[in-house]
Write a protein that holds these residues in place. Structure first.
Motif, PDB file in Angstrom:
ATOM      1  N   LEU A  52      -1.898   0.809   2.626  1.00 36.74           N
ATOM      2  CA  LEU A  52      -3.156   0.594   3.328  1.00 36.74           C
ATOM      3  C   LEU A  52      -4.011   1.853   3.286  1.00 36.74           C
ATOM      4  O   LEU A  52      -3.485   2.968   3.352  1.00 36.74           O
ATOM      5  CB  LEU A  52      -2.890   0.192   4.774  1.00 36.74           C
ATOM      6  N   PRO A  53      -5.344   1.700   3.167  1.00 38.51           N
ATOM      7  CA  PRO A  53      -6.222   2.867   3.103  1.00 38.51           C
ATOM      8  C   PRO A  53      -6.024   3.852   4.263  1.00 38.51           C
ATOM      9  O   PRO A  53      -6.041   5.062   4.064  1.00 38.51           O
ATOM     10  CB  PRO A  53      -7.626   2.258   3.117  1.00 38.51           C
ATOM     11  N   GLY A  54      -5.823   3.356   5.462  1.00 37.96           N
ATOM     12  CA  GLY A  54      -5.632   4.247   6.608  1.00 37.96           C
ATOM     13  C   GLY A  54      -4.393   5.116   6.472  1.00 37.96           C
ATOM     14  O   GLY A  54      -4.391   6.292   6.822  1.00 37.96           O
ATOM     15  N   TYR A  55      -3.331   4.538   5.946  1.00 36.78           N
ATOM     16  CA  TYR A  55      -2.108   5.298   5.704  1.00 36.78           C
ATOM     17  C   TYR A  55      -2.374   6.362   4.637  1.00 36.78           C
ATOM     18  O   TYR A  55      -1.969   7.517   4.788  1.00 36.78           O
ATOM     19  CB  TYR A  55      -0.976   4.369   5.260  1.00 36.78           C
ATOM     20  N   LEU A  56      -3.041   5.982   3.556  1.00 36.56           N
ATOM     21  CA  LEU A  56      -3.334   6.941   2.483  1.00 36.56           C
ATOM     22  C   LEU A  56      -4.217   8.074   2.988  1.00 36.56           C
ATOM     23  O   LEU A  56      -4.024   9.239   2.620  1.00 36.56           O
ATOM     24  CB  LEU A  56      -3.993   6.216   1.306  1.00 36.56           C
TER      25      LEU A  56
END
Length: 67
Positions: A52-56
């Motif tokens: 997920l973008p937030g994790y990245l």
């Protein structure tokens, strides 16, 4: 209103933001550069693999900016 960026969306909501809507500004040698997440092949591959973008973002995958 323009496309959201990770700073505006906040870490908690950035998971739902598509790569096409994520951009950030960096400055190098007095020149400002606008980067788009969808142009970074590594980010695209990681999201396609299920990240997920937030994790990245929280892991520092967005070059030139820090969470």
């Amino acid at each position: 209103m323009g496309s959201p960026n990770l700073s505006e969306a906040g870490w908690g909501t950035s998971h739902a933001v598509p790569l096409e809507s994520i951009f950030w500004l960096t400055k190098e040698h007095g020149i400002t550069k606008c980067s788009r997440a969808k142009d970074d092949r590594t980010l695209v591959n990681l999201v396609e693999a299920g990240d997920l973008p937030g994790y990245l973002w929280s892991q520092g995958w967005f070059k030139g900016v820090a969470p």
